[in-house]
Design a protein around this motif. Structure first.
Motif, PDB file in Angstrom:
ATOM      1  N   ASP A 128      -1.761  -8.078  10.418  1.00 40.08           N
ATOM      2  CA  ASP A 128      -0.549  -7.822   9.564  1.00 40.08           C
ATOM      3  C   ASP A 128      -1.288  -6.543   8.571  1.00 40.08           C
ATOM      4  O   ASP A 128      -0.444  -5.878   8.027  1.00 40.08           O
ATOM      5  N   ILE A 129      -2.551  -6.657   8.384  1.00 42.42           N
ATOM      6  CA  ILE A 129      -3.128  -5.457   7.323  1.00 42.42           C
ATOM      7  C   ILE A 129      -3.013  -4.102   8.054  1.00 42.42           C
ATOM      8  O   ILE A 129      -2.670  -3.239   7.461  1.00 42.42           O
ATOM      9  N   LEU A 130      -3.246  -4.051   9.494  1.00 38.77           N
ATOM     10  CA  LEU A 130      -2.965  -2.925  10.108  1.00 38.77           C
ATOM     11  C   LEU A 130      -1.478  -2.494  10.248  1.00 38.77           C
ATOM     12  O   LEU A 130      -1.333  -1.379   9.948  1.00 38.77           O
ATOM     13  N   LYS A 131      -0.658  -3.242  10.197  1.00 41.78           N
ATOM     14  CA  LYS A 131       0.993  -3.200  10.248  1.00 41.78           C
ATOM     15  C   LYS A 131       1.190  -2.419   8.784  1.00 41.78           C
ATOM     16  O   LYS A 131       2.100  -1.719   8.869  1.00 41.78           O
ATOM     17  N   SER A 132       0.689  -3.085   7.648  1.00 40.91           N
ATOM     18  CA  SER A 132       0.936  -2.600   6.702  1.00 40.91           C
ATOM     19  C   SER A 132       0.198  -1.251   6.238  1.00 40.91           C
ATOM     20  O   SER A 132       0.834  -0.716   5.079  1.00 40.91           O
ATOM     21  N   LYS A 133      -0.421  -0.900   6.951  1.00 40.89           N
ATOM     22  CA  LYS A 133      -1.155   0.454   6.649  1.00 40.89           C
ATOM     23  C   LYS A 133      -2.154   0.265   5.664  1.00 40.89           C
ATOM     24  O   LYS A 133      -2.568   1.455   5.123  1.00 40.89           O
ATOM     25  N   ALA A 134      -2.521  -0.821   5.233  1.00 37.06           N
ATOM     26  CA  ALA A 134      -3.417  -1.081   4.100  1.00 37.06           C
ATOM     27  C   ALA A 134      -4.910  -0.551   4.652  1.00 37.06           C
ATOM     28  O   ALA A 134      -5.899  -0.321   4.000  1.00 37.06           O
TER      29      ALA A 134
END
Length: 177
Positions: free
Chosen positions: A62-68
């Protein structure tokens, strides 16, 4: 080592020409590759570490998807954590007396939960945010970079053989398994 060329990686994995029934990658791995779209070997190597460590890829998906966070800077190996801690210690003017390697090895072995209080305290003092600390302390197992790269090279070699020598590869898979 022709299989390490960038175009072989793009032709096979990144463009989706790898089938899930290859002995190298399963469907979940191929889905992760397509979700994250690694652009180079560094990112592909990081993804490999996340996928074959325990409780790592699902934590950062999810962190990778959010680009964070990106594949380039996500800690995927023990050495990533070690280097981040060494850099943080250096920036804060503190000398590393073995703390970075100690914490990196605790995390790699999946003992982050058992040592969460000590790790959290040390990382907060060094300026790490709570999301990073939670990620680090919840890892169940993490590869060393040498293991991850060796596995990646083996995987890419098998992909290369499956493309360049289709008949011989199919024969080997069908007779040896």
């Amino acid at each position: 080592e022709e299989y390490l060329r960038e175009d072989i990686l793009k032709e096979t994995v990144l463009n989706g020409n790898v089938r899930a029934d290859l002995c190298v990658y399963n469907g979940a791995t191929i889905d992760a590759i397509r979700e994250t779209k690694p652009r180079n070997y560094l990112e592909f190597t990081k993804l490999q570490g996340l996928l074959y460590g325990a409780n790592t890829y699902n934590q950062v998906k999810d962190i990778l998807k959010s680009k964070a966070c990106s594949l380039t800077n996500v800690p995927a190996y023990r050495e990533d954590i070690f280097n981040e801690l060494r850099n943080a210690l250096s920036k804060s003017g503190k000398k590393d007396t073995g703390l970075a390697l100690y914490i990196a090895n605790i995390v790699r072995k999946g003992k982050g939960q058992d040592n969460a209080e000590m790790i959290s305290r040390c990382l907060r003092e060094l300026g790490f945010d709570q999301t990073y600390i939670a990620y680090i302390t919840n890892i169940s197992f993490m590869f060393t970079k040498a293991n991850g790269i060796a596995f990646l090279k083996r995987s890419l070699a098998l992909i290369w053989y499956s493309i360049k020598y289709r008949e011989q590869y199919a024969h080997a898979v069908n007779t040896v398994g």
